[in-house]
Design a protein around this motif. Structure first.
Motif, PDB file in Angstrom:
ATOM      1  N   PHE A 107     -78.780 -21.559 -26.716  1.00 44.67           N
ATOM      2  CA  PHE A 107     -77.854 -21.685 -27.845  1.00 44.67           C
ATOM      3  C   PHE A 107     -76.929 -20.472 -27.950  1.00 44.67           C
ATOM      4  O   PHE A 107     -75.813 -20.586 -28.450  1.00 44.67           O
ATOM      5  CB  PHE A 107     -78.628 -21.908 -29.158  1.00 44.67           C
ATOM      6  CG  PHE A 107     -79.183 -23.301 -29.296  1.00 44.67           C
ATOM      7  CD1 PHE A 107     -80.521 -23.558 -29.012  1.00 44.67           C
ATOM      8  CD2 PHE A 107     -78.377 -24.359 -29.688  1.00 44.67           C
ATOM      9  CE1 PHE A 107     -81.040 -24.848 -29.129  1.00 44.67           C
ATOM     10  CE2 PHE A 107     -78.879 -25.650 -29.809  1.00 44.67           C
ATOM     11  CZ  PHE A 107     -80.214 -25.895 -29.525  1.00 44.67           C
ATOM     12  N   LYS A 108     -77.389 -19.327 -27.443  1.00 41.10           N
ATOM     13  CA  LYS A 108     -76.516 -18.135 -27.482  1.00 41.10           C
ATOM     14  C   LYS A 108     -75.296 -18.341 -26.591  1.00 41.10           C
ATOM     15  O   LYS A 108     -74.182 -17.948 -26.920  1.00 41.10           O
ATOM     16  CB  LYS A 108     -77.290 -16.910 -26.990  1.00 41.10           C
ATOM     17  CG  LYS A 108     -77.977 -16.139 -28.082  1.00 41.10           C
ATOM     18  CD  LYS A 108     -78.363 -14.734 -27.632  1.00 41.10           C
ATOM     19  CE  LYS A 108     -78.890 -13.943 -28.814  1.00 41.10           C
ATOM     20  NZ  LYS A 108     -79.579 -12.741 -28.429  1.00 41.10           N
TER      21      LYS A 108
ATOM     22  N   ASN B 235     -67.893 -24.711 -37.960  1.00 40.85           N
ATOM     23  CA  ASN B 235     -69.062 -25.539 -38.281  1.00 40.85           C
ATOM     24  C   ASN B 235     -70.041 -25.567 -37.103  1.00 40.85           C
ATOM     25  O   ASN B 235     -71.260 -25.446 -37.278  1.00 40.85           O
ATOM     26  CB  ASN B 235     -68.594 -26.961 -38.625  1.00 40.85           C
ATOM     27  CG  ASN B 235     -69.745 -27.816 -39.098  1.00 40.85           C
ATOM     28  OD1 ASN B 235     -70.546 -27.384 -39.914  1.00 40.85           O
ATOM     29  ND2 ASN B 235     -69.851 -29.026 -38.572  1.00 40.85           N
ATOM     30  N   PHE B 236     -69.490 -25.683 -35.903  1.00 43.24           N
ATOM     31  CA  PHE B 236     -70.297 -25.740 -34.682  1.00 43.24           C
ATOM     32  C   PHE B 236     -71.164 -24.488 -34.551  1.00 43.24           C
ATOM     33  O   PHE B 236     -72.344 -24.542 -34.203  1.00 43.24           O
ATOM     34  CB  PHE B 236     -69.349 -25.864 -33.465  1.00 43.24           C
ATOM     35  CG  PHE B 236     -69.960 -26.413 -32.199  1.00 43.24           C
ATOM     36  CD1 PHE B 236     -69.155 -27.037 -31.248  1.00 43.24           C
ATOM     37  CD2 PHE B 236     -71.305 -26.302 -31.918  1.00 43.24           C
ATOM     38  CE1 PHE B 236     -69.680 -27.551 -30.062  1.00 43.24           C
ATOM     39  CE2 PHE B 236     -71.854 -26.797 -30.738  1.00 43.24           C
ATOM     40  CZ  PHE B 236     -71.035 -27.422 -29.810  1.00 43.24           C
ATOM     41  N   ARG B 237     -70.601 -23.320 -34.879  1.00 39.30           N
ATOM     42  CA  ARG B 237     -71.358 -22.058 -34.753  1.00 39.30           C
ATOM     43  C   ARG B 237     -72.546 -22.047 -35.709  1.00 39.30           C
ATOM     44  O   ARG B 237     -73.620 -21.547 -35.393  1.00 39.30           O
ATOM     45  CB  ARG B 237     -70.445 -20.863 -35.005  1.00 39.30           C
ATOM     46  CG  ARG B 237     -69.380 -20.696 -33.935  1.00 39.30           C
ATOM     47  CD  ARG B 237     -68.780 -19.320 -33.938  1.00 39.30           C
ATOM     48  NE  ARG B 237     -69.736 -18.349 -33.428  1.00 39.30           N
ATOM     49  CZ  ARG B 237     -69.636 -17.041 -33.610  1.00 39.30           C
ATOM     50  NH1 ARG B 237     -68.648 -16.546 -34.313  1.00 39.30           N
ATOM     51  NH2 ARG B 237     -70.527 -16.226 -33.094  1.00 39.30           N
TER      52      ARG B 237
ATOM     53  N   GLU C 112     -79.068 -31.985 -31.638  1.00 36.55           N
ATOM     54  CA  GLU C 112     -78.330 -33.226 -31.954  1.00 36.55           C
ATOM     55  C   GLU C 112     -77.053 -32.911 -32.712  1.00 36.55           C
ATOM     56  O   GLU C 112     -75.992 -33.495 -32.462  1.00 36.55           O
ATOM     57  CB  GLU C 112     -79.212 -34.147 -32.811  1.00 36.55           C
ATOM     58  CG  GLU C 112     -80.013 -35.136 -31.982  1.00 36.55           C
ATOM     59  CD  GLU C 112     -80.766 -36.144 -32.846  1.00 36.55           C
ATOM     60  OE1 GLU C 112     -81.945 -36.409 -32.532  1.00 36.55           O
ATOM     61  OE2 GLU C 112     -80.172 -36.636 -33.828  1.00 36.55           O
ATOM     62  N   GLY C 113     -77.154 -31.973 -33.640  1.00 37.78           N
ATOM     63  CA  GLY C 113     -75.989 -31.529 -34.402  1.00 37.78           C
ATOM     64  C   GLY C 113     -74.940 -30.942 -33.479  1.00 37.78           C
ATOM     65  O   GLY C 113     -73.739 -31.185 -33.641  1.00 37.78           O
TER      66      GLY C 113
ATOM     67  N   CYS D 263     -71.133 -32.101 -32.829  1.00 38.93           N
ATOM     68  CA  CYS D 263     -70.018 -31.147 -32.965  1.00 38.93           C
ATOM     69  C   CYS D 263     -69.146 -31.149 -31.716  1.00 38.93           C
ATOM     70  O   CYS D 263     -67.919 -31.081 -31.806  1.00 38.93           O
ATOM     71  CB  CYS D 263     -70.550 -29.728 -33.183  1.00 38.93           C
ATOM     72  SG  CYS D 263     -71.042 -29.403 -34.877  1.00 38.93           S
ATOM     73  N   LEU D 264     -69.784 -31.223 -30.561  1.00 39.58           N
ATOM     74  CA  LEU D 264     -69.025 -31.228 -29.303  1.00 39.58           C
ATOM     75  C   LEU D 264     -68.110 -32.451 -29.243  1.00 39.58           C
ATOM     76  O   LEU D 264     -66.941 -32.351 -28.878  1.00 39.58           O
ATOM     77  CB  LEU D 264     -69.974 -31.211 -28.101  1.00 39.58           C
ATOM     78  CG  LEU D 264     -69.308 -31.342 -26.727  1.00 39.58           C
ATOM     79  CD1 LEU D 264     -68.314 -30.194 -26.499  1.00 39.58           C
ATOM     80  CD2 LEU D 264     -70.342 -31.355 -25.595  1.00 39.58           C
ATOM     81  N   GLN D 265     -68.661 -33.589 -29.674  1.00 33.21           N
ATOM     82  CA  GLN D 265     -67.857 -34.819 -29.688  1.00 33.21           C
ATOM     83  C   GLN D 265     -66.648 -34.670 -30.618  1.00 33.21           C
ATOM     84  O   GLN D 265     -65.521 -35.046 -30.284  1.00 33.21           O
ATOM     85  CB  GLN D 265     -68.735 -35.964 -30.195  1.00 33.21           C
ATOM     86  CG  GLN D 265     -68.739 -37.178 -29.319  1.00 33.21           C
ATOM     87  CD  GLN D 265     -69.683 -38.254 -29.816  1.00 33.21           C
ATOM     88  OE1 GLN D 265     -70.423 -38.085 -30.787  1.00 33.21           O
ATOM     89  NE2 GLN D 265     -69.641 -39.370 -29.168  1.00 33.21           N
ATOM     90  N   GLN D 266     -66.922 -34.095 -31.790  1.00 31.69           N
ATOM     91  CA  GLN D 266     -65.860 -33.906 -32.779  1.00 31.69           C
ATOM     92  C   GLN D 266     -64.804 -32.935 -32.242  1.00 31.69           C
ATOM     93  O   GLN D 266     -63.601 -33.141 -32.403  1.00 31.69           O
ATOM     94  CB  GLN D 266     -66.476 -33.370 -34.066  1.00 31.69           C
ATOM     95  CG  GLN D 266     -65.566 -33.505 -35.272  1.00 31.69           C
ATOM     96  CD  GLN D 266     -66.193 -32.904 -36.511  1.00 31.69           C
ATOM     97  OE1 GLN D 266     -67.305 -32.381 -36.494  1.00 31.69           O
ATOM     98  NE2 GLN D 266     -65.462 -32.940 -37.600  1.00 31.69           N
ATOM     99  N   LEU D 267     -65.288 -31.883 -31.574  1.00 28.43           N
ATOM    100  CA  LEU D 267     -64.390 -30.879 -31.007  1.00 28.43           C
ATOM    101  C   LEU D 267     -63.487 -31.502 -29.941  1.00 28.43           C
ATOM    102  O   LEU D 267     -62.281 -31.263 -29.909  1.00 28.43           O
ATOM    103  CB  LEU D 267     -65.228 -29.757 -30.404  1.00 28.43           C
ATOM    104  CG  LEU D 267     -64.578 -28.420 -30.112  1.00 28.43           C
ATOM    105  CD1 LEU D 267     -63.859 -27.873 -31.321  1.00 28.43           C
ATOM    106  CD2 LEU D 267     -65.642 -27.416 -29.641  1.00 28.43           C
ATOM    107  N   GLN D 268     -64.094 -32.333 -29.084  1.00 28.67           N
ATOM    108  CA  GLN D 268     -63.315 -33.011 -28.037  1.00 28.67           C
ATOM    109  C   GLN D 268     -62.269 -33.913 -28.672  1.00 28.67           C
ATOM    110  O   GLN D 268     -61.106 -33.942 -28.271  1.00 28.67           O
ATOM    111  CB  GLN D 268     -64.243 -33.842 -27.126  1.00 28.67           C
ATOM    112  CG  GLN D 268     -65.070 -32.992 -26.183  1.00 28.67           C
ATOM    113  CD  GLN D 268     -66.250 -33.734 -25.575  1.00 28.67           C
ATOM    114  OE1 GLN D 268     -66.794 -34.656 -26.186  1.00 28.67           O
ATOM    115  NE2 GLN D 268     -66.664 -33.306 -24.399  1.00 28.67           N
ATOM    116  N   GLN D 269     -62.653 -34.643 -29.723  1.00 27.69           N
ATOM    117  CA  GLN D 269     -61.721 -35.549 -30.390  1.00 27.69           C
ATOM    118  C   GLN D 269     -60.552 -34.775 -31.004  1.00 27.69           C
ATOM    119  O   GLN D 269     -59.395 -35.116 -30.795  1.00 27.69           O
ATOM    120  CB  GLN D 269     -62.459 -36.331 -31.483  1.00 27.69           C
ATOM    121  CG  GLN D 269     -61.574 -37.356 -32.175  1.00 27.69           C
ATOM    122  CD  GLN D 269     -62.288 -38.101 -33.305  1.00 27.69           C
ATOM    123  OE1 GLN D 269     -63.480 -37.900 -33.545  1.00 27.69           O
ATOM    124  NE2 GLN D 269     -61.564 -38.946 -34.005  1.00 27.69           N
TER     125      GLN D 269
END
Lengths: 132, 162
Positions: free
Chosen positions: B82-83, B110-112, B121-122, B126-132
């Protein structure tokens, strides 16, 4: 803030590992007539001073590989460098900023820099810089 | 709702935008894709540096896609570091703030927090949202640059942003 034709033109060094930030900060400085160079980590900043170059202003990022901003600031101060060193970082906890200031900064600003922040920095070096 | 309207309008193409008199960048500011930092970049563009904004944004696109790949790879590791994920997201947050990509920056913030909680899972969400958010912004900006080039090629000029 208009570019100045100063006989004693200010010079600056941008120290940042991120190429986007380096480009923006260098263009900002250029737009107000400050001659500048960019390096990508603290060690390059120290090396350029070891080669005899001096700058009125150093914009120092905190997080960089090889030598970070805190280490580079301490090293430059121990070399007797009296330039204005301004920390510029996206870190924002008080503890992190304090640690950076204690390394020997004159000032700290959160990224990204803009014309207003740069004006206040340059006014501290030369109060006549932004006056008419 | 505004995202769906925007996506629908994007499919109409730049010619229809001209007919409708719409400014894609105005829309981007209105719905929060871009913030004042983008205005600051536009102010730095002049005759001595006529392609400054496009150069910076192109660098941002290159950087961003590498970071998105790095984040995706880091989240596939077992166990997840995670780091390492946080480090990439921190870098993405920094570069998005530098170009005025406000919504991308907010997702990174938010992702951080999710990373700090080590919520896998969160993080995937977040990755999906970031890509979008990133690809919406990229499409927006690429359309805007293409439209500006067409206007200039036709002998017009680009009005400055208010």
């Amino acid at each position: 803030m208009a570019p100045q034709n100063l006989a004693t033109q200010l010079t600056a060094l941008v120290v940042d590992d991120d190429i986007i930030n380096r480009k923006i900060h260098q263009r900002l400085l250029e737009s107000v007539g400050v001659q500048n160079q960019g390096v990508k980590n603290g060690k390059e900043a120290v090396d350029i001073h070891c080669r005899g170059q001096r700058f009125d202003l150093i914009l120092m990022d905190m997080d960089m590989p090889i030598m970070n901003g805190i280490e580079a600031t301490k090293e430059l101060r121990s070399m007797g460098i009296r330039s204005m060193i301004v920390g510029v970082s996206s870190r924002c906890t008080e503890a992190e900023i304090l640690k950076f200031m204690e390394a020997g900064l004159n000032d700290y600003h959160e990224k990204p820099l803009n014309t207003a922040k740069l004006s206040s920095i340059l006014d501290n070096i030369n109060p006549n810089f932004t006056s008419d | 709702m505004e995202i769906h309207v925007f996506m629908g309008l994007l499919t109409l193409g730049p010619i229809v935008w001209k007919v409708l008199g719409k400014d894609i960048l105005s829309f981007a500011f209105t719905v929060g894709f871009l913030d004042d930092q983008f205005n600051q970049l536009q102010k730095l563009q002049d005759e001595s540096s006529p392609y400054f904004v496009m150069e910076v944004v192109t660098m941002f696109f290159g950087d961003s896609e590498k970071l998105l790949n790095s984040i995706a790879l880091a989240l596939e590791q077992k166990p997840v570091d995670f780091k390492s994920v946080d480090s990439h997201v921190h870098q993405f947050k920094g570069s998005s703030a530098s170009v005025g990509a406000a919504r991308v920056k907010d997702v990174c913030t938010n992702f951080r927090n999710i990373c700090e909680a080590q919520d896998l899972e969160g993080c995937m969400r977040c990755l999906q949202q970031l890509q979008q958010e990133y690809f919406l912004l990229k499409n927006n900006l690429q359309y805007s640059f293409r439209l500006q080039q067409e206007i200039q090629a036709a002998g017009g000029s680009i009005s400055s942003m208010e």
